[in-house]
Design an enzyme around this catalytic site. Structure first.
Site, PDB file in Angstrom:
ATOM      1  N   ASN A 125      -2.356 -12.237   3.424  1.00 56.51           N
ATOM      2  CA  ASN A 125      -2.121 -12.470   1.989  1.00 56.51           C
ATOM      3  C   ASN A 125      -1.100 -13.603   1.894  1.00 56.51           C
ATOM      4  O   ASN A 125       0.080 -13.401   2.173  1.00 56.51           O
ATOM      5  CB  ASN A 125      -1.578 -11.176   1.357  1.00 56.51           C
ATOM      6  N   LYS A 175      -0.030 -15.126  -0.666  1.00 57.57           N
ATOM      7  CA  LYS A 175       0.757 -15.100  -1.912  1.00 57.57           C
ATOM      8  C   LYS A 175       0.774 -16.493  -2.566  1.00 57.57           C
ATOM      9  O   LYS A 175      -0.202 -17.231  -2.448  1.00 57.57           O
ATOM     10  CB  LYS A 175       2.166 -14.571  -1.641  1.00 57.57           C
ATOM     11  N   HIS A 208      -1.626  -5.058  -5.774  1.00 62.23           N
ATOM     12  CA  HIS A 208      -0.534  -5.350  -4.839  1.00 62.23           C
ATOM     13  C   HIS A 208       0.784  -4.985  -5.538  1.00 62.23           C
ATOM     14  O   HIS A 208       0.909  -5.140  -6.752  1.00 62.23           O
ATOM     15  CB  HIS A 208      -0.561  -6.834  -4.464  1.00 62.23           C
ATOM     16  N   GLU A 213       3.457  -6.444  -5.873  1.00 60.45           N
ATOM     17  CA  GLU A 213       4.039  -7.516  -6.702  1.00 60.45           C
ATOM     18  C   GLU A 213       3.327  -7.589  -8.053  1.00 60.45           C
ATOM     19  O   GLU A 213       3.943  -7.933  -9.066  1.00 60.45           O
ATOM     20  CB  GLU A 213       3.986  -8.849  -5.933  1.00 60.45           C
ATOM     21  N   GLU A 264       0.973   0.338   1.284  1.00 59.19           N
ATOM     22  CA  GLU A 264       2.060  -0.619   1.451  1.00 59.19           C
ATOM     23  C   GLU A 264       3.328  -0.077   0.801  1.00 59.19           C
ATOM     24  O   GLU A 264       3.515  -0.235  -0.417  1.00 59.19           O
ATOM     25  CB  GLU A 264       1.707  -1.947   0.787  1.00 59.19           C
ATOM     26  N   GLY A 290       8.007  -7.565   2.756  1.00 63.41           N
ATOM     27  CA  GLY A 290       8.864  -8.753   2.762  1.00 63.41           C
ATOM     28  C   GLY A 290      10.319  -8.461   3.106  1.00 63.41           C
ATOM     29  O   GLY A 290      11.185  -9.302   2.909  1.00 63.41           O
ATOM     30  N   SER A 299       5.796  -5.801   6.391  1.00 57.96           N
ATOM     31  CA  SER A 299       6.487  -6.405   7.529  1.00 57.96           C
ATOM     32  C   SER A 299       5.765  -6.187   8.864  1.00 57.96           C
ATOM     33  O   SER A 299       6.394  -5.900   9.885  1.00 57.96           O
ATOM     34  CB  SER A 299       7.934  -5.909   7.601  1.00 57.96           C
TER      35      SER A 299
HETATM   36  C1  PEP Z   1       2.146  -8.012   1.553  1.00 53.88           C
HETATM   37  O1  PEP Z   1       2.378  -8.972   0.851  1.00 53.88           O
HETATM   38  O2  PEP Z   1       1.171  -7.308   1.303  1.00 53.88           O
HETATM   39  C2  PEP Z   1       3.028  -7.729   2.675  1.00 53.88           C
HETATM   40  C3  PEP Z   1       2.819  -6.630   3.344  1.00 53.88           C
HETATM   41  O3  PEP Z   1       4.027  -8.659   2.946  1.00 53.88           O
HETATM   42  P1  PEP Z   1       4.922  -8.713   4.282  1.00 53.88           P
HETATM   43  O4  PEP Z   1       3.977  -8.655   5.454  1.00 53.88           O
HETATM   44  O5  PEP Z   1       5.626 -10.022   4.190  1.00 53.88           O
HETATM   45  O6  PEP Z   1       5.839  -7.534   4.256  1.00 53.88           O
END
Ligand code: PEP
Length: 252
Positions: free
Chosen positions: A9, A11, A95, A97, A167, A173, A213
């Site tokens: 992803n 973003k 997601h 966000e 998630e 992040g 992460s």
């Molecule tokens: C994500 O954006 O779905 C995500 C898991 O980000 P990150 O891997 O940076 O934690």
């Protein structure tokens, strides 16, 4: 047997030219493998450039969001039909966000999931608790509510192409990954809820990705868990070397 889905992803990163370069570098690093599926989700504006680079490769293309109507007076929005037209097969829905920065709630996300199927896209439906909810012992309840509200009324046919991503918001992040144990416990919970909504055999066929992460050095231990069927990768997917190592994790 569920084939792991390893997704990047991106973003709101990468211009078309940068996206082309990254997609090319990913393509060069990833050997075609029948035991895993790879997906890139660039920003809308870079989808055509990435589609061109991925043409003829087994790497799939997806988007990060969509509107629930096929067309209309919705300034600034993009429909599932438009994404299909550009060659997308997948779309991320809900997601964290989108939920927490843009205020998308269960009802809207449910409409988006249904609209994704209507457009011929496979939704990756994201769920996950915030840190305060986990600290209050509410993580199971929160995730169950998100699943039941977001996925209500799907047909059996639709469940066959649905992907769920667990998630935890506190791991996105932040560099703070859920341990394999914590992730597995929640994935098992997700599968139990899916079995309760539909049936055991249907739940067994649905892929549940972990996101939060994921890095080259923690991916293998996460993927070794029985209910973790792939990864949704943010930050580490912006670097072809890291993403390549994540995708090519050694399977046990
Ligand atoms: C994500 O954006 O779905 C995500 C898991 O980000 P990150 O891997 O940076 O934690």
């Amino acid at each position: 047997m569920r084939t792991p889905l390893m997704a990047g992803n991106w973003k709101m990163h990468k211009t078309s030219a940068e996206a082309r370069e990254l997609a090319q570098a990913v393509r060069e690093r990833i050997a075609p493998a029948s035991d895993r599926e790879v997906l890139l989700c660039p920003p809308f504006t870079a989808i055509p450039a990435v589609a061109e680079v991925l043409s003829g490769s087994p790497i799939r293309l997806g988007a990060q969001n969509m509107h629930w109507e096929p067309k209309g007076a919705f300034t600034g929005e993009v429909s599932g039909e438009m994404l299909r037209d550009l060659g997308c097969e997948y779309v991320i829905v809900g997601h964290s966000e989108r939920r927490h920065i843009f205020g998308e709630q269960d009802e809207i996300l449910h409409r988006k999931v249904k609209a994704a199927f209507r457009a011929g896209l496979r939704p990756i439906f994201c769920v996950g608790e915030m840190l305060e909810e986990r600290d209050a012992g509410k993580e199971r309840e929160v995730v169950e509510r998100q699943l039941r509200n977001g996925l209500a009324g799907l047909t059996e046919q639709e469940t066959k192409v649905l992907v769920v991503a667990y998630e935890p918001v506190w791991a996105i992040g932040t560099g703070r990954t859920a341990t394999p144990d914590v992730a597995q416990t929640m994935h098992e919970h997700v599968r139990t809820v899916l079995a309760d909504i539909w049936s055991g055999p249907i739940a067994d066929g649905i892929r549940i990705q972990y996101g939060g992460s994921v890095k080259p050095d923690n991916v293998a231990s996460l993927m070794a868990e029985p209910d973790i069927d792939g990864a949704l990768v943010g930050g580490a997917s912006l670097d072809a070397e890291s993403f390549g190592r994540i995708v090519m994790f050694p399977s046990s």
